[in-house]
Design a protein around this motif. Structure first.
Motif, PDB file in Angstrom:
ATOM      1  N   UNK A  94      11.581 -18.026 -25.029  1.00 58.52           N
ATOM      2  CA  UNK A  94      11.684 -17.168 -24.065  1.00 58.52           C
ATOM      3  C   UNK A  94      12.135 -17.612 -22.743  1.00 58.52           C
ATOM      4  N   UNK A  95      12.970 -17.185 -21.990  1.00 56.59           N
ATOM      5  CA  UNK A  95      13.573 -17.595 -20.835  1.00 56.59           C
ATOM      6  C   UNK A  95      14.459 -18.834 -21.061  1.00 56.59           C
ATOM      7  N   UNK A  96      14.586 -19.322 -22.222  1.00 60.98           N
ATOM      8  CA  UNK A  96      15.511 -20.573 -22.209  1.00 60.98           C
ATOM      9  C   UNK A  96      16.904 -20.028 -22.779  1.00 60.98           C
ATOM     10  N   UNK A  97      17.891 -20.956 -22.294  1.00 68.04           N
ATOM     11  CA  UNK A  97      19.452 -20.554 -22.475  1.00 68.04           C
ATOM     12  C   UNK A  97      19.548 -20.754 -24.008  1.00 68.04           C
ATOM     13  N   UNK A  98      20.644 -20.065 -24.313  1.00 72.61           N
ATOM     14  CA  UNK A  98      20.876 -19.957 -25.598  1.00 72.61           C
ATOM     15  C   UNK A  98      21.183 -21.421 -26.463  1.00 72.61           C
ATOM     16  N   UNK A  99      22.027 -22.008 -25.488  1.00 78.55           N
ATOM     17  CA  UNK A  99      22.332 -23.321 -25.970  1.00 78.55           C
ATOM     18  C   UNK A  99      21.222 -24.574 -25.750  1.00 78.55           C
ATOM     19  N   UNK A 100      20.053 -24.090 -25.633  1.00 74.76           N
ATOM     20  CA  UNK A 100      19.091 -25.027 -25.355  1.00 74.76           C
ATOM     21  C   UNK A 100      18.117 -25.170 -26.931  1.00 74.76           C
ATOM     22  N   UNK A 101      18.392 -24.224 -27.735  1.00 74.76           N
ATOM     23  CA  UNK A 101      17.655 -24.303 -28.993  1.00 74.76           C
ATOM     24  C   UNK A 101      18.683 -24.406 -30.404  1.00 74.76           C
ATOM     25  N   UNK A 149      30.183 -14.611 -36.949  1.00 77.94           N
ATOM     26  CA  UNK A 149      30.445 -15.892 -37.554  1.00 77.94           C
ATOM     27  C   UNK A 149      30.024 -15.745 -38.997  1.00 77.94           C
ATOM     28  N   UNK A 150      31.204 -16.016 -39.751  1.00 79.06           N
ATOM     29  CA  UNK A 150      30.554 -15.850 -41.208  1.00 79.06           C
ATOM     30  C   UNK A 150      29.670 -16.871 -41.684  1.00 79.06           C
ATOM     31  N   UNK A 151      29.677 -17.994 -41.238  1.00 80.34           N
ATOM     32  CA  UNK A 151      28.731 -19.102 -41.684  1.00 80.34           C
ATOM     33  C   UNK A 151      28.525 -19.951 -40.495  1.00 80.34           C
ATOM     34  N   UNK A 152      27.393 -19.949 -39.785  1.00 82.59           N
ATOM     35  CA  UNK A 152      27.314 -20.911 -38.480  1.00 82.59           C
ATOM     36  C   UNK A 152      26.053 -21.816 -38.977  1.00 82.59           C
ATOM     37  N   UNK A 153      26.319 -23.220 -38.779  1.00 79.44           N
ATOM     38  CA  UNK A 153      25.447 -23.955 -38.921  1.00 79.44           C
ATOM     39  C   UNK A 153      24.179 -24.049 -37.791  1.00 79.44           C
ATOM     40  N   UNK A 154      23.115 -24.074 -38.328  1.00 77.84           N
ATOM     41  CA  UNK A 154      21.982 -24.286 -37.292  1.00 77.84           C
ATOM     42  C   UNK A 154      20.936 -25.388 -37.790  1.00 77.84           C
ATOM     43  N   UNK A 155      20.113 -25.787 -36.636  1.00 77.56           N
ATOM     44  CA  UNK A 155      19.240 -26.761 -36.796  1.00 77.56           C
ATOM     45  C   UNK A 155      17.942 -26.379 -36.440  1.00 77.56           C
ATOM     46  N   UNK A 156      16.797 -26.440 -37.205  1.00 82.01           N
ATOM     47  CA  UNK A 156      15.449 -25.744 -36.965  1.00 82.01           C
ATOM     48  C   UNK A 156      14.820 -27.111 -35.683  1.00 82.01           C
ATOM     49  N   UNK A 157      13.613 -26.656 -35.481  1.00 78.27           N
ATOM     50  CA  UNK A 157      13.049 -27.408 -34.590  1.00 78.27           C
ATOM     51  C   UNK A 157      12.707 -28.802 -35.483  1.00 78.27           C
ATOM     52  N   UNK A 158      12.340 -28.673 -36.640  1.00 79.22           N
ATOM     53  CA  UNK A 158      12.210 -29.959 -37.562  1.00 79.22           C
ATOM     54  C   UNK A 158      13.274 -30.351 -37.889  1.00 79.22           C
ATOM     55  N   UNK A 159      14.542 -30.321 -37.434  1.00 77.01           N
ATOM     56  CA  UNK A 159      15.830 -30.818 -37.741  1.00 77.01           C
ATOM     57  C   UNK A 159      16.190 -30.629 -39.165  1.00 77.01           C
ATOM     58  N   UNK A 160      15.733 -29.553 -39.615  1.00 75.05           N
ATOM     59  CA  UNK A 160      16.424 -28.978 -40.957  1.00 75.05           C
ATOM     60  C   UNK A 160      17.774 -28.172 -40.716  1.00 75.05           C
ATOM     61  N   UNK A 161      18.601 -28.196 -41.796  1.00 74.73           N
ATOM     62  CA  UNK A 161      19.889 -27.620 -41.746  1.00 74.73           C
ATOM     63  C   UNK A 161      19.545 -26.171 -42.033  1.00 74.73           C
ATOM     64  N   UNK A 162      19.935 -25.283 -41.455  1.00 72.34           N
ATOM     65  CA  UNK A 162      20.041 -23.772 -41.776  1.00 72.34           C
ATOM     66  C   UNK A 162      21.470 -23.081 -41.788  1.00 72.34           C
ATOM     67  N   UNK A 163      21.998 -22.569 -42.410  1.00 73.54           N
ATOM     68  CA  UNK A 163      23.165 -21.658 -42.326  1.00 73.54           C
ATOM     69  C   UNK A 163      22.866 -20.188 -42.140  1.00 73.54           C
ATOM     70  N   UNK A 164      23.510 -19.758 -41.037  1.00 70.84           N
ATOM     71  CA  UNK A 164      23.504 -18.324 -40.876  1.00 70.84           C
ATOM     72  C   UNK A 164      24.564 -17.588 -40.622  1.00 70.84           C
ATOM     73  N   UNK A 165      24.344 -16.224 -40.841  1.00 65.72           N
ATOM     74  CA  UNK A 165      25.462 -15.300 -40.351  1.00 65.72           C
ATOM     75  C   UNK A 165      25.275 -14.713 -38.938  1.00 65.72           C
ATOM     76  N   UNK A 166      26.013 -14.778 -38.072  1.00 65.20           N
ATOM     77  CA  UNK A 166      25.815 -14.412 -36.809  1.00 65.20           C
ATOM     78  C   UNK A 166      26.711 -13.508 -36.262  1.00 65.20           C
ATOM     79  N   UNK A 167      25.989 -12.379 -35.867  1.00 64.98           N
ATOM     80  CA  UNK A 167      26.475 -11.178 -35.153  1.00 64.98           C
ATOM     81  C   UNK A 167      26.263 -10.758 -33.905  1.00 64.98           C
ATOM     82  N   UNK A 168      27.065 -10.833 -33.009  1.00 68.60           N
ATOM     83  CA  UNK A 168      26.586 -10.562 -31.536  1.00 68.60           C
ATOM     84  C   UNK A 168      27.203  -9.001 -30.978  1.00 68.60           C
TER      85      UNK A 168
END
Length: 521
Positions: free
Chosen positions: A98-105, A129-148
């Motif tokens: 909460x309160x953080x900018x999107x690019x801080x996570x 975005x059909x396939x957007x790679x994300x990184x968890x707090x534990x630096x694990x790679x996750x792939x997500x479908x992103x819709x805004x």
């Protein structure tokens, strides 16, 4: 009695309601407004309850959704709400987000790119975005479908981001793609091997139809260029008389072996097994190259039943270890086909040599003479050229053989055979016709020339100094009859005429050459 009309005063006195509007009481109007207010209050309460129910349902959906949901302030990009599923997915607590900018996570840590992406979120009502790679707090790679989606809430712009975890689906897709790539690679490898097998079958078919080693060498040069594209190479044949390897077939343009080299100059020939060099800078090199190769190479010795026939050499780098192993297997397989062909040709030549040559004198035998003389007659007739034959016989050979023994007689025959091989042209045919009789076929030789040549041979035989062991054999003489081919004569006719001329030489005292003379009819 008739009724009396009632006056207005009388009606008032009786308590009747006045007829003028202003005279009516205002209590009924107040009751209507109150009723309306009450109705509006009830409606507002109903709307508030419905809104509360809707918000409760939304909150339940928001918190129980199996997709991650982010609510952003469209002006600042700050996170105003996040559902538990996304918290679990990214490993952050509610307060940490909460309160953080999107690019801080997560993967949005790349500030420059994330701010540019956020501007797209501000300016577009819908982004996917059909396939957007994300990184968890534990630096694990996750792939997500992103819709805004961008919409208004109480007059304020809000961005809702739905984040669906597709990591498992991505892994499955990657596995399927990997399996498909592996399958395509297997298919390509099978197609490559099938092409190789077709070329190998073609090469073996051609080699099996070769009748001479020279034909086999041409086939190897032709097919090896197709079997080893992008490579150079050569085939070297072992010379049995001096054990040197002679380069008899080659293809490509890279460094190739010398035209003639010894067995000791090749590591494969020394070790009796294939020798492969991947890096010329770190390996022992064979010494049979014209120039030291700057690429890898493979030498395969060709050996059948312990007999060394030659060497197959393939020069050129490979793209990978798999390609190197494939080239090694192919070269060994090609070598198998080549050495079997060369072995069969050598065996066939040996059998033919034994069938048409006399083992004692090294000359052609009577069978070969009977096959070749008609052919030479036909060739001379077609070319309208000369052809002469001579029949020679060692004088008193039986007495010589009986007196000095059969070994001495064999030594005499070997020396006469050697003399004939050395003094005749390659186009001439010298054959052992009988025990001590020899027939010479001399193409493109006149009767006079043939007489002179046979006479020279007779003189040389007389001058022979033949030893058997420590014993020097006596002087040897030969008698000879010479005739010339003429129109209408057969091979049998020529042999008969030469024999008659030889008989005349014997009858005239031996040690001489006699020309055939036709008897007057």
């Amino acid at each position: 009695m008739a009724d009396k009309p009632v006056s207005g005063q009388d009606r008032q006195g009786t308590g009747s309601r006045p007829s003028h509007p202003e005279a009516r009481p205002k209590r009924s109007g107040l009751s209507t407004e109150a009723a309306r207010a009450k109705t509006d209050l009830v409606e507002l309460r109903r709307i508030a309850d419905a809104l509360q129910d809707s918000e409760l349902r939304y909150r339940r959906l928001f918190e129980s959704a199996k997709d991650g949901i982010l609510i952003l302030d469209a002006e600042t990009g700050a996170i105003t709400d996040v559902n538990p599923y996304l918290e679990d997915m990214l490993g952050y607590t509610h307060n940490e987000m909460l309160g953080k900018a999107l690019w801080e996570i997560g993967q949005f840590k790349d500030v420059a790119e994330s701010r540019a992406a956020f501007r797209q979120l501000q300016n577009k009502e819908y982004i996917r975005y059909e396939n957007l790679p994300l990184e968890t707090k534990g630096e694990q790679k996750r792939h997500v479908e992103f819709v805004s989606n961008l919409y208004l809430v109480a007059g304020k712009r809000v961005i809702q981001c739905n984040v669906r975890d597709i990591t498992d689906r991505k892994h499955v897709a990657d596995d399927l793609r990997k399996a498909n790539d592996e399958l395509l690679a297997v298919v390509a490898e099978l197609q490559r091997r099938d092409h190789e097998m077709q070329l190998l079958n073609r090469m073996n078919d051609l080699l099996q139809t070769c009748t001479t080693q020279e034909e086999a060498y041409k086939v190897v040069a032709l097919m090896a260029g197709e079997l080893f594209p992008g490579h150079s190479g050569c085939l070297a044949s072992l010379r049995p008389w001096d054990h040197f390897l002679e380069t008899v077939s080659r293809w490509g343009e890279d460094a190739l072996p010398e035209p003639l080299f010894s067995l000791e100059e090749c590591w494969a020939m020394r070790r009796g097994q294939p020798y492969e060099v991947a890096d010329p800078q770190t390996s022992l090199l064979c010494r049979h190259f014209v120039h030291e190769p700057n690429t890898g190479y493979l030498c395969v010795p060709l050996t059948v039943h312990g007999e060394t026939l030659g060497l197959l050499c393939v020069v050129g780098d490979t793209a990978s270890d798999e390609d190197q192993a494939a080239r090694h297997r192919l070269a060994v397989t090609v070598g198998e086909g080549i050495k079997l062909c060369l072995s069969n040709l050598r065996l066939r030549a040996k059998l033919r040599e034994q069938a048409i040559h006399d083992p004692l004198t090294g000359l052609a035998n009577r069978r070969y003479l009977e096959e070749s003389l008609p052919r030479e007659l036909h060739r001379a007739s077609r070319a309208k050229s000369l052809l002469s034959i001579a029949m020679l016989d060692i004088d008193h050979f039986k007495r010589f053989n009986d007196t000095l023994g059969h070994d001495s007689g064999d030594a005499l025959l070997r020396e006469v055979g050697r003399l004939l091989r050395e003094k005749l042209r390659k186009s001439d045919i010298a054959s052992r016709y009988g025990g001590e009789e020899f027939v010479l076929v001399l193409p493109e030789s006149s009767l006079a020339d043939t007489f002179q040549r046979v006479e020279a041979i007779r003189v040389l035989v007389r001058e022979l100094q033949i030893r058997h062991g420590d014993q020097l054999l006596g002087t040897v003489t030969v008698s000879a009859g010479v005739t010339q081919a003429r129109e209408g004569l057969t091979a049998r006719d020529l042999l008969r005429e030469a024999d008659e001329a030889l008989y005349s030489a014997k009858h005239a005292g031996r040690d001489r050459v006699v020309l055939y003379e036709a008897k007057a009819s």
